[in-house]
Design a protein around this motif. Sequence first.
Motif, mmCIF file in Angstrom:
data_model
loop_
_atom_site.group_PDB
_atom_site.id
_atom_site.type_symbol
_atom_site.label_atom_id
_atom_site.label_comp_id
_atom_site.label_asym_id
_atom_site.label_seq_id
_atom_site.Cartn_x
_atom_site.Cartn_y
_atom_site.Cartn_z
ATOM 1 N N LEU A 135 0.805 -1.224 0.000
ATOM 2 C CA LEU A 135 0.000 0.000 0.000
ATOM 3 C C LEU A 135 0.838 1.276 0.000
ATOM 4 O O LEU A 135 0.293 2.370 -0.011
ATOM 5 C CB LEU A 135 -0.941 0.011 1.207
ATOM 6 C CG LEU A 135 -1.902 -1.168 1.311
ATOM 7 C CD1 LEU A 135 -2.707 -1.088 2.590
ATOM 8 C CD2 LEU A 135 -2.809 -1.233 0.100
ATOM 9 N N PHE A 136 2.160 1.121 0.009
ATOM 10 C CA PHE A 136 3.063 2.279 0.097
ATOM 11 C C PHE A 136 4.045 2.285 -1.063
ATOM 12 O O PHE A 136 4.539 1.245 -1.481
ATOM 13 C CB PHE A 136 3.821 2.266 1.421
ATOM 14 C CG PHE A 136 2.912 2.197 2.609
ATOM 15 C CD1 PHE A 136 2.178 3.304 3.000
ATOM 16 C CD2 PHE A 136 2.765 1.023 3.322
ATOM 17 C CE1 PHE A 136 1.313 3.238 4.086
ATOM 18 C CE2 PHE A 136 1.908 0.949 4.410
ATOM 19 C CZ PHE A 136 1.184 2.057 4.793
ATOM 20 N N SER A 137 4.342 3.471 -1.577
ATOM 21 C CA SER A 137 5.259 3.591 -2.708
ATOM 22 C C SER A 137 6.686 3.886 -2.273
ATOM 23 O O SER A 137 7.632 3.529 -2.956
ATOM 24 C CB SER A 137 4.784 4.693 -3.649
ATOM 25 O OG SER A 137 4.719 5.929 -2.967
ATOM 26 N N GLN A 138 6.847 4.563 -1.153
ATOM 27 C CA GLN A 138 8.161 4.951 -0.647
ATOM 28 C C GLN A 138 7.978 5.470 0.771
ATOM 29 O O GLN A 138 6.875 5.426 1.311
ATOM 30 C CB GLN A 138 8.772 6.036 -1.534
ATOM 31 C CG GLN A 138 8.013 7.364 -1.484
ATOM 32 C CD GLN A 138 8.553 8.395 -2.438
ATOM 33 O OE1 GLN A 138 8.290 8.324 -3.612
ATOM 34 N NE2 GLN A 138 9.321 9.344 -1.926
ATOM 35 N N THR A 139 9.058 5.950 1.360
ATOM 36 C CA THR A 139 8.954 6.641 2.646
ATOM 37 C C THR A 139 9.605 8.010 2.499
ATOM 38 O O THR A 139 10.450 8.216 1.635
ATOM 39 C CB THR A 139 9.668 5.871 3.791
ATOM 40 O OG1 THR A 139 11.056 5.753 3.488
ATOM 41 C CG2 THR A 139 9.054 4.506 4.008
ATOM 42 N N VAL A 152 -1.796 5.591 -3.890
ATOM 43 C CA VAL A 152 -3.225 5.707 -4.203
ATOM 44 C C VAL A 152 -3.661 4.614 -5.176
ATOM 45 O O VAL A 152 -4.715 3.996 -5.006
ATOM 46 C CB VAL A 152 -3.551 7.111 -4.763
ATOM 47 C CG1 VAL A 152 -4.976 7.186 -5.256
ATOM 48 C CG2 VAL A 152 -3.287 8.177 -3.704
ATOM 49 N N GLN A 153 -2.843 4.353 -6.185
ATOM 50 C CA GLN A 153 -3.217 3.351 -7.184
ATOM 51 C C GLN A 153 -3.291 1.950 -6.573
ATOM 52 O O GLN A 153 -4.188 1.173 -6.889
ATOM 53 C CB GLN A 153 -2.228 3.365 -8.361
ATOM 54 C CG GLN A 153 -2.708 2.552 -9.538
ATOM 55 C CD GLN A 153 -4.054 3.040 -10.072
ATOM 56 O OE1 GLN A 153 -4.247 4.234 -10.293
ATOM 57 N NE2 GLN A 153 -4.991 2.138 -10.276
ATOM 58 N N SER A 154 -2.380 1.608 -5.672
ATOM 59 C CA SER A 154 -2.400 0.295 -5.018
ATOM 60 C C SER A 154 -3.654 0.121 -4.165
ATOM 61 O O SER A 154 -4.251 -0.957 -4.155
ATOM 62 C CB SER A 154 -1.165 0.104 -4.133
ATOM 63 O OG SER A 154 -0.007 0.020 -4.920
ATOM 64 N N ILE A 155 -4.040 1.182 -3.463
ATOM 65 C CA ILE A 155 -5.258 1.112 -2.648
ATOM 66 C C ILE A 155 -6.467 0.905 -3.560
ATOM 67 O O ILE A 155 -7.309 0.046 -3.302
ATOM 68 C CB ILE A 155 -5.429 2.389 -1.801
ATOM 69 C CG1 ILE A 155 -4.345 2.425 -0.724
ATOM 70 C CG2 ILE A 155 -6.816 2.452 -1.172
ATOM 71 C CD1 ILE A 155 -4.304 3.708 0.051
ATOM 72 N N SER A 156 -6.540 1.685 -4.630
ATOM 73 C CA SER A 156 -7.656 1.554 -5.577
ATOM 74 C C SER A 156 -7.727 0.142 -6.141
ATOM 75 O O SER A 156 -8.802 -0.456 -6.200
ATOM 76 C CB SER A 156 -7.501 2.542 -6.726
ATOM 77 O OG SER A 156 -7.531 3.850 -6.242
#
Length: 166
Positions: A135-139, A152-156
């Motif tokens: 659910l996360f792209s980076q930190t 956002v795209q992963s959550i969608s």
Amino acid sequence: MDETLYSEIKENQENNETQGNSPESKELKTWLAFKLQDGTYAIDSGGVREVLRNNEVFPMPFTPSYIKGVLNFYGKPYAVVDFMMLQNMQKTNTQLFLVLNNSADIALQIDDIIDFYTSEDVEEQQILDKSDTELFSQTITIGNVIAPVVDVQSISNKVKAEIEND
């Protein structure tokens, strides 16, 4: 919604768009940092359409447990996702929502807005092993706080896939 916060979101989105058009300028990203229970998270400000407070959520039967229901956003229903339950953690009971800027019509339930930060304010780090962080792209590091950046795209994709399978 607080008009100052709304104008900051719009200004940051416009700055992101104009910064990206200049070939000699380094890409200037802007993140919206927010609180959720004891954690600090961030989201690309371009991924947020609006911040809503105290909207009524209408329960929906036969949906995954992390979908609290739907809220009415300018006459259009948005699925309210409890971001903590989506991560298999304790549910939240707040009335603050980030309406995501994508085609999935999703609003994330959060506790509080912290502030906006740009690339100049934070240190970015890519997540190398995405197996447990889908659910996360980076930190980003804000001062001494490490904040996972919500993808956002992963959550969608996850919400769509689970709703279609139910």
